[in-house]
Design an enzyme around this catalytic site. Sequence first.
Site, short mmCIF file in Angstrom:
data_model
loop_
_atom_site.label_atom_id
_atom_site.label_comp_id
_atom_site.label_asym_id
_atom_site.label_seq_id
_atom_site.Cartn_x
_atom_site.Cartn_y
_atom_site.Cartn_z
N GLY A 11 -0.92 15.41 -34.38
CA GLY A 11 -1.73 16.43 -33.71
C GLY A 11 -2.92 15.79 -33.00
O GLY A 11 -3.16 14.59 -33.13
N ASP A 12 -3.62 16.60 -32.21
CA ASP A 12 -4.79 16.14 -31.45
C ASP A 12 -4.47 14.99 -30.51
O ASP A 12 -5.29 14.11 -30.28
CB ASP A 12 -5.93 15.74 -32.41
CG ASP A 12 -6.31 16.87 -33.33
OD1 ASP A 12 -6.33 18.02 -32.86
OD2 ASP A 12 -6.55 16.62 -34.53
N HIS A 40 -7.50 22.86 -29.03
CA HIS A 40 -7.10 22.16 -27.82
C HIS A 40 -8.30 22.09 -26.89
O HIS A 40 -8.77 23.11 -26.41
CB HIS A 40 -5.94 22.87 -27.13
CG HIS A 40 -4.68 22.91 -27.96
ND1 HIS A 40 -3.54 23.54 -27.55
CD2 HIS A 40 -4.39 22.37 -29.16
CE1 HIS A 40 -2.60 23.39 -28.46
NE2 HIS A 40 -3.10 22.70 -29.46
P1 GDP Z 1 -4.83 18.65 -28.77
O1 GDP Z 1 -5.06 19.41 -30.04
O2 GDP Z 1 -3.55 17.89 -28.79
O3 GDP Z 1 -4.95 19.50 -27.54
O4 GDP Z 1 -5.98 17.55 -28.68
P2 GDP Z 1 -7.55 17.74 -29.01
O5 GDP Z 1 -8.16 18.50 -27.89
O6 GDP Z 1 -7.76 18.25 -30.39
O7 GDP Z 1 -8.04 16.24 -29.05
C1 GDP Z 1 -8.00 15.41 -27.93
C2 GDP Z 1 -9.44 15.00 -27.56
O8 GDP Z 1 -9.41 13.91 -26.68
C3 GDP Z 1 -10.20 16.08 -26.81
O9 GDP Z 1 -11.54 16.01 -27.14
C4 GDP Z 1 -9.97 15.73 -25.34
O10 GDP Z 1 -11.02 16.17 -24.50
C5 GDP Z 1 -9.96 14.23 -25.42
N1 GDP Z 1 -9.05 13.56 -24.48
C6 GDP Z 1 -7.80 13.89 -24.11
N2 GDP Z 1 -7.27 12.93 -23.32
C7 GDP Z 1 -8.22 11.97 -23.21
C8 GDP Z 1 -8.25 10.68 -22.56
O11 GDP Z 1 -7.29 10.23 -21.94
N3 GDP Z 1 -9.40 9.95 -22.71
C9 GDP Z 1 -10.47 10.40 -23.41
N4 GDP Z 1 -11.54 9.62 -23.49
N5 GDP Z 1 -10.46 11.60 -24.03
C10 GDP Z 1 -9.34 12.36 -23.93
MG MG Z 2 -6.46 19.53 -31.54
#
Ligand code: GDP
Ligand code: MG
Length: 426
Positions: A11-12, A40
Site C-alpha cells: 500500500g501507499d 490517497h
Molecule cells: P496511495 O495510498 O497508494 O495513494 O499512496 P499515498 O498517497 O498514501 O502515499 C504516497 C505518497 O508519496 C504521497 O504523499 C504522495 O504525494 C507521494 N508521492 C507519490 N509519488 C511520488 C513521487 O514520485 N515522488 C515523491 N517525492 N512523492 C511521491
Molecule cells: Mg495511502
Amino acid sequence: MITSICGINWGDEGKGRMVDLLSRDYDIVCRYQGGNNAGHTVINDKGKFILNLLPSGILRENVVCVMGPGMVIDLKHLCGEIESLRKAGIIISPENLKISDKAIITMPYNVLQDVMEEDRLAKATGKPYGSTRRGIAPVYADKYLKKAFRMGELLNPDLLYKRLPDIVDWKNMTIKAYGFEPVKAADMVAYFEEYGKKLKDYVIDVGIYLNKANAEGKKIMFEAQLGALRDIDYGIVPYTSSSSTIAAYGPIGAGVPNLKIDKSIGIMKAYSSCVGAGPFTCEYFGEKAERLRELGGEYGAATGRPRRVGPFDVVASRYGIMCQGADEIALTKLDILDDYEEIEICTHYELNGKIIDDFPFTDVLDMCKPVFEKVKGWHCSTANCRKAEDLPKEALDYIHLLEKLCGCKIKYVSVGAERDACIVMD
Ligand code: GDP
Ligand code: MG
C-alpha cells in the site's frame, strides 16, 4: 477500454497520484474496495488533497466517479470528505459521483468494535493487527454475516428502521461481552437521518450506469486501495485489510462483474514501505530506516503513523505483480533515492540457510532473512526529469534492473508528488 490501477506492495505506492495523472484519458474512475482506511494523496494545480473514500478521479471536471459495491462507506466520513473538497472549490454532485446501492454502510458500532478488538488483542497477545481503527474489519464481517446495511436501504428508510432494532440487539451481545456500554438504536437512526439523507441522491445501480457507459465506448478505470500484500486472501493475513485489493476483483467490486479488464497497471514504489504490523522481511532499522523514512516522508496519510521502510523487495514485488496480473508498472518515488551513493535491493530471502525466490506463507515469512545487493546510485536530483533521456545513467540502470528482476515492463516513472512529475518510458 477498462484499466485497473492497483498496488504491487504493502500500500501507499502512490496509487492516488497515478490515478490523478492517468485519469486525464478516462471518462469514469471507480473505487472498488475498502473504506476510509485509505489515504490517497494527490497534489495538482487545485491543491493538496488526501482522499479516503472518494475516487482519486474526483479532482477532474470531466471524470465521473463511482463508488462500487465492494466498498464500505462511513456515511459521516463521506459527508465530511465531500464538504472539505467543496470548500476547496471541487464540484461534487450526483452528476459526477455515483454510489452503488449495493455498497455497504460502515456503522458507528463497527468503529467501536474495531477499537475494542485492537485493544483486547494488544493486551491479550501484545500483537494487535495494526488496524486503522475505522471499523473496516467488523463491517466486512457483518457483510458476510448478512447483517450489514447497504446504501440502497437509504432509499427506503421505513424498511431499514424495521430491520435496525434486531441488528442493534445482536450487535450489543458482542459489545457487552467486551464490557462496553451497549449502543442505542435511536443513535443509529440519528446517524442515518443526519448523514444518509445527504447521500441518498447519489445512490444508483452503478452496474446499469457502467454497462451503458461501456457500450458507448467510454473509458473506465478501476482504482484500488492498498496493495497486493494487504489482500484478504493473498496478503500477509492477518496483517491485511479485510477486502480484495486484487485487480481481478475490480469488475466485481465496481459493480460490473460481466466486464473484463483490458489492462492492469501496477503501482510499485522504488523502495519499500509498510504501515502497521506484520512481517516485513526487507525492513531497515535504526539510522538506515530513519534516513529513508525522512527522505520519503513516510508517515501514513490516513493516520499519521510512521511507516516502516526498507529497500526495494524483489521477492515481494514479483509476487505482487503476479497477484495483480500487472501488464505494466508505474514506478513511483524514484526521486527519494536521489541522495544515495549506493542503493540496496532485497533480491532474495534466506530461509534456514537456503536462498528462496518465491514469496512464502505468512508464518514462514517471520523466519526469512533478507539478502541485500548493492548497486551504484546516481547521487543527483531527478525531480526535474520529464523524459527518459533526462535521467542519469545509473537511474536508468536501476529501472532496467528492477524491470528484469520483476519481469514486468516499467511504463511510467514518477519523480515527484505533483501531477506532471512523471516520465513515460519508451
Ligand atoms: P496511495 O495510498 O497508494 O495513494 O499512496 P499515498 O498517497 O498514501 O502515499 C504516497 C505518497 O508519496 C504521497 O504523499 C504522495 O504525494 C507521494 N508521492 C507519490 N509519488 C511520488 C513521487 O514520485 N515522488 C515523491 N517525492 N512523492 C511521491
Ligand atoms: Mg495511502
